[in-house]
Design a protein around this motif. Sequence first.
Motif, PDB file in Angstrom:
ATOM      1  N   ALA A 159      -0.699 -15.741 -48.355  1.00 12.35           N
ATOM      2  CA  ALA A 159       0.519 -16.186 -47.666  1.00 12.35           C
ATOM      3  C   ALA A 159       0.331 -17.584 -47.083  1.00 12.35           C
ATOM      4  O   ALA A 159       1.258 -18.397 -47.056  1.00 12.35           O
ATOM      5  N   ARG A 160      -0.888 -17.893 -46.619  1.00 13.14           N
ATOM      6  CA  ARG A 160      -1.164 -19.217 -46.069  1.00 13.14           C
ATOM      7  C   ARG A 160      -1.009 -20.300 -47.131  1.00 13.14           C
ATOM      8  O   ARG A 160      -0.614 -21.416 -46.832  1.00 13.14           O
ATOM      9  N   HIS A 161      -1.391 -19.960 -48.361  1.00 12.88           N
ATOM     10  CA  HIS A 161      -1.418 -20.986 -49.411  1.00 12.88           C
ATOM     11  C   HIS A 161      -0.156 -21.003 -50.257  1.00 12.88           C
ATOM     12  O   HIS A 161      -0.022 -21.849 -51.135  1.00 12.88           O
ATOM     13  N   ASP A 162       0.745 -20.062 -50.060  1.00 13.31           N
ATOM     14  CA  ASP A 162       1.988 -20.051 -50.839  1.00 13.31           C
ATOM     15  C   ASP A 162       2.942 -21.128 -50.317  1.00 13.31           C
ATOM     16  O   ASP A 162       2.927 -21.478 -49.158  1.00 13.31           O
TER      17      ASP A 162
END
Lengths: 162, 162
Positions: A159-162
Motif C-alpha cells: 500500500a505504501r508503494h502503490d
Amino acid sequence: MTDFEVTAEPGVPQVQTARTFDAPLDLVYRAFTEPDLLVQWLGPHGYTMTIDRYDVHDGGTYRYTHTDDKGNAWAFHGVFHGDPSTDGMVQTFEFEGAPGHVSMDTVTFDEQDGRTTVRTNSVFQSVEDRDAMVTSGMETGMREGYERLEELLVRELKARHD
Amino acid sequence: MTDFEVTAEPGVPQVQTARTFDAPLDLVYRAFTEPDLLVQWLGPHGYTMTIDRYDVHDGGTYRYTHTDDKGNAWAFHGVFHGDPSTDGMVQTFEFEGAPGHVSMDTVTFDEQDGRTTVRTNSVFQSVEDRDAMVTSGMETGMREGYERLEELLVRELKARHD
C-alpha cells in the motif's frame, strides 16, 4: 520466510523468542502498538480478535479476546510498564482462564538492512506457570500470529508503494 | 523475632522471600498498601522515604525515593497489575539508576493464629539482572525494612489497644 526461534530452558521460568521480518522497524512497531493493526494479526490462524482496550502508555491497561469459529473465547489482560518505545515495550499478561497467574513480557525491535528482528522475553511467577503456558500452545499461537503479521506487513508495504 | 528467608537459586532469574509477623493480616496488608504506613518502614535503616505517588489499583503507577543521611537518593517506579487484595498484589519494579531493567513482584499474605506470613516472588528479565539486584543489597534492604515494619506493627497494635 525466516525462522521463529524459541528458547525455554528446563527449570527456568522464562521463554524467549526471536523472529525477523522483511519490513522496516517503524512499520513493525506500529503493528505492535496500534490496535487497528494489532487486531489483524495477533493470535493463531482462524481466530477473531476483539480489543476492549489497548492503552499503550505507562500505566495503560489492555484487554482482548480471541474467539474461534465455534464461539469459544479466551480473554487476556494486563498493564504497560513505562511508555513503550522502539527500544522496547514491557507489559504484564494474564490469561483470564487462569486468574492470578501473571507473566511479564518485554518486546524489543532491532532493524538491520531494512529488516526488523522482534525479540520477546517472558518471565513467569513459577516454572509450573511457564510450563503450563508452553504446553497450552504458546509457541504455535505465536508462530501463527507472526505468519499473519508477515502477511499484514506485505499488505502495508504494498500500500505504501502503490 | 522470626526468620527472614530468601531463596535465589543459581541460574534462575527469580528471588523468593518469606517473613512472618506477629500481627493480623488486615494490619500487615494496610502497611503495604497505605502510603502513610508504607513510608514509615520501606527501605533500610537510616533512610528517608519520599512517595511521589502510590496508586494501588489496576494500572495505577507508583514512584518513590529513598534518601540516605548524606543526601544520596535512589528512585524506583512501577505499575500495579490488577486490583491488589489480601490474596496478593502484583507490581512491576524499576530502579531508575538502571533504566530498562524491570522486574515483577508478587506479594501474598497468609494469616494463621493471628500471625501473618508475607511472601514475595520477584522475577527478572535475566539472571544477570537478578544477580545485580541481589549483589546491590536487596536482601539487607528487605531485612532491615521488615525490621522497621515489625516496629511499626507493634506501635499500631499498641495504639489499637490503648
